[in-house]
Every structure is written in structure tokens, then in C-alpha cells.
Design a protein around this motif. Structure first.
Motif, PDB file in Angstrom:
ATOM      1  N   PRO A  90       0.761  -1.235   0.046  1.00  0.00           N
ATOM      2  CA  PRO A  90      -0.034  -0.306   0.237  1.00  0.00           C
ATOM      3  C   PRO A  90       0.772   1.346   0.086  1.00  0.00           C
ATOM      4  O   PRO A  90       0.489   2.181  -0.544  1.00  0.00           O
ATOM      5  N   ARG A  91       2.055   1.390   0.773  1.00  0.00           N
ATOM      6  CA  ARG A  91       2.896   2.446   0.800  1.00  0.00           C
ATOM      7  C   ARG A  91       3.437   2.752  -0.702  1.00  0.00           C
ATOM      8  O   ARG A  91       3.327   4.113  -1.174  1.00  0.00           O
ATOM      9  N   VAL A  92       3.840   1.773  -1.274  1.00  0.00           N
ATOM     10  CA  VAL A  92       4.355   2.027  -2.639  1.00  0.00           C
ATOM     11  C   VAL A  92       3.064   2.565  -3.693  1.00  0.00           C
ATOM     12  O   VAL A  92       3.201   3.482  -4.354  1.00  0.00           O
ATOM     13  N   LYS A  93       1.942   1.989  -3.267  1.00  0.00           N
ATOM     14  CA  LYS A  93       0.940   2.309  -4.290  1.00  0.00           C
ATOM     15  C   LYS A  93       0.482   3.811  -3.934  1.00  0.00           C
ATOM     16  O   LYS A  93       0.199   4.496  -5.100  1.00  0.00           O
ATOM     17  N   LYS A  94       0.414   4.344  -2.882  1.00  0.00           N
ATOM     18  CA  LYS A  94       0.190   5.579  -2.537  1.00  0.00           C
ATOM     19  C   LYS A  94       1.332   6.405  -3.153  1.00  0.00           C
ATOM     20  O   LYS A  94       0.933   7.646  -3.559  1.00  0.00           O
ATOM     21  N   ARG A  95       2.388   6.012  -2.995  1.00  0.00           N
ATOM     22  CA  ARG A  95       3.620   6.717  -3.687  1.00  0.00           C
ATOM     23  C   ARG A  95       3.223   7.266  -4.850  1.00  0.00           C
ATOM     24  O   ARG A  95       3.593   8.362  -5.324  1.00  0.00           O
ATOM     25  N   GLU A  96       3.318   5.910  -5.682  1.00  0.00           N
ATOM     26  CA  GLU A  96       2.733   6.121  -7.270  1.00  0.00           C
ATOM     27  C   GLU A  96       1.524   6.847  -7.431  1.00  0.00           C
ATOM     28  O   GLU A  96       1.672   7.888  -8.453  1.00  0.00           O
ATOM     29  N   GLN A  97       0.755   6.846  -6.749  1.00  0.00           N
ATOM     30  CA  GLN A  97      -0.667   7.812  -6.951  1.00  0.00           C
ATOM     31  C   GLN A  97      -0.369   9.405  -6.901  1.00  0.00           C
ATOM     32  O   GLN A  97      -0.502   9.998  -7.425  1.00  0.00           O
ATOM     33  N   TYR A  98       0.555   9.561  -6.002  1.00  0.00           N
ATOM     34  CA  TYR A  98       0.980  10.942  -5.501  1.00  0.00           C
ATOM     35  C   TYR A  98       1.882  11.394  -6.936  1.00  0.00           C
ATOM     36  O   TYR A  98       1.654  12.633  -7.161  1.00  0.00           O
ATOM     37  N   LYS A 100       1.564  10.456  -9.750  1.00  0.00           N
ATOM     38  CA  LYS A 100       0.907  10.697 -11.176  1.00  0.00           C
ATOM     39  C   LYS A 100      -0.073  11.967 -10.838  1.00  0.00           C
ATOM     40  O   LYS A 100      -0.299  12.781 -11.747  1.00  0.00           O
ATOM     41  N   ALA A 101      -0.269  12.149  -9.720  1.00  0.00           N
ATOM     42  CA  ALA A 101      -1.202  13.547  -9.331  1.00  0.00           C
ATOM     43  C   ALA A 101      -0.339  14.750  -9.546  1.00  0.00           C
ATOM     44  O   ALA A 101      -1.035  15.773 -10.059  1.00  0.00           O
ATOM     45  N   LEU A 102       0.770  14.696  -9.231  1.00  0.00           N
ATOM     46  CA  LEU A 102       1.642  15.917  -9.228  1.00  0.00           C
ATOM     47  C   LEU A 102       1.707  16.201 -10.857  1.00  0.00           C
ATOM     48  O   LEU A 102       1.753  17.232 -11.212  1.00  0.00           O
ATOM     49  N   ILE A 103       2.030  15.099 -11.626  1.00  0.00           N
ATOM     50  CA  ILE A 103       2.047  15.262 -13.072  1.00  0.00           C
ATOM     51  C   ILE A 103       0.591  15.850 -13.807  1.00  0.00           C
ATOM     52  O   ILE A 103       0.811  16.842 -14.609  1.00  0.00           O
ATOM     53  N   ARG A 104      -0.382  15.386 -13.111  1.00  0.00           N
ATOM     54  CA  ARG A 104      -1.648  15.823 -13.479  1.00  0.00           C
ATOM     55  C   ARG A 104      -1.673  17.416 -13.356  1.00  0.00           C
ATOM     56  O   ARG A 104      -2.293  18.231 -13.927  1.00  0.00           O
ATOM     57  N   ARG A 105      -1.310  17.724 -12.139  1.00  0.00           N
ATOM     58  CA  ARG A 105      -1.561  19.146 -11.495  1.00  0.00           C
ATOM     59  C   ARG A 105      -0.600  20.056 -12.317  1.00  0.00           C
ATOM     60  O   ARG A 105      -0.794  21.301 -12.506  1.00  0.00           O
ATOM     61  N   LYS A 106       0.609  19.564 -12.915  1.00  0.00           N
ATOM     62  CA  LYS A 106       1.417  20.530 -13.769  1.00  0.00           C
ATOM     63  C   LYS A 106       0.848  21.004 -14.989  1.00  0.00           C
ATOM     64  O   LYS A 106       0.780  21.846 -15.423  1.00  0.00           O
ATOM     65  N   GLY A 107      -0.313  20.257 -15.471  1.00  0.00           N
ATOM     66  CA  GLY A 107      -0.941  20.624 -16.586  1.00  0.00           C
ATOM     67  C   GLY A 107      -2.134  21.603 -16.280  1.00  0.00           C
ATOM     68  O   GLY A 107      -2.468  22.520 -17.226  1.00  0.00           O
TER      69      GLY A 107
END
Length: 137
Positions: A90-98, A100-107
Motif C-alpha cells: 500500500p505504501r508504494v501504491k500511494k507513492r505512485e498515486q501521488y 501521477k497526481a503531481l504530473i496531472r496538476r502541472k498541466g
């Protein structure tokens, strides 16, 4: 090739005593049998050398009593949907979600520039009091 050791039992025509033409092939037959057995033995040893061992060797004796059940039967999970490997941690999954969220926010959101090069330094030539560039009405 083998056979007679002396010349005393050979006739003038080259045949041994007691042999008629076409019937004196016993020595030749023995020789060919010897060669054949040698070649068969050679083939047999070669076959044993290159033989592949069976993957599941056969058991000569039977196991008495009932066999124990395996892990697959013991779990009794039935049909289970396939899940990705990342779901295991779960820790790695949340890190990956974060990430990807940063990449989406940059747009969507513009990045804040805080470096010294982007600070307003005023008019570089200074403000001249004698010049007015406005229009008079």
C-alpha cells in the motif's frame, strides 16, 4: 582375418581340409558377430550417456494411507480476479498515486517562480520627471 594359424592344413587350391566352397564361412561369421556385438555395446553406452532423466521419476513402491492435501486445495480460493502487483504494497501504491497526481496538476496549475531572476527590479534607467508621454485632451 582369423582362423588357421598354420599352412599345413591348406590344400593347393587355398581351401582348408574338410571345407567345401561356400560352406567355410564360420570364421567370418564369428568375426562379424563380434564386430556387431561391439557396435551394439557402443551404441548402448552412448544412448545411456545422452539419455535424459525423467522429470517425475516413477515410485516403485506405493505410498500407504491417504495422501496429504496440497496448498492449492487447502486454500480453496476458487476463481479469483487478477490484481496488479503494485496492490501488494500500500505504501508504494500511494507513492505512485501521488507522483501521477503531481504530473496531472502541472498541466492545470502554473508553477510559482521564486528565483532571484524573476523579481521586479524597477525601471532600469530610472523615472525622468521632465518627460510626460500622456495625451492631452
Amino acid at each position: 582375418f582369423g582362423g588357421g594359424s598354420g599352412d599345413d592344413d591348406v590344400n593347393d587350391d587355398g581351401a582348408s581340409e574338410g571345407e567345401e566352397e561356400g560352406f567355410g564361412d564360420d570364421d567370418d561369421d564369428d568375426f562379424y558377430q563380434k564386430i556387431k556385438s561391439k557396435s551394439m555395446a557402443k551404441k548402448k553406452t552412448k544412448k545411456q550417456m545422452y539419455a535424459v532423466a525423467p522429470k517425475y521419476p516413477r515410485l516403485d513402491n506405493e505410498v500407504e494411507g491417504e495422501r496429504t492435501i496440497g496448498r492449492f486445495i487447502m486454500k480453496n480460493r476458487g476463481l479469483v480476479a487478477h490484481k496488479p502487483k503494485i496492490n501488494r504494497n500500500p505504501r508504494v501504491k500511494k507513492r505512485e498515486q501521488y507522483r501521477k497526481a503531481l504530473i496531472r496538476r502541472k498541466g492545470a496549475v502554473r508553477e510559482i517562480r521564486t528565483e532571484e531572476g524573476h523579481v521586479y527590479g524597477g525601471e532600469t534607467t530610472g523615472i525622468k520627471s521632465g518627460i510626460s508621454r500622456s495625451r492631452k485632451l
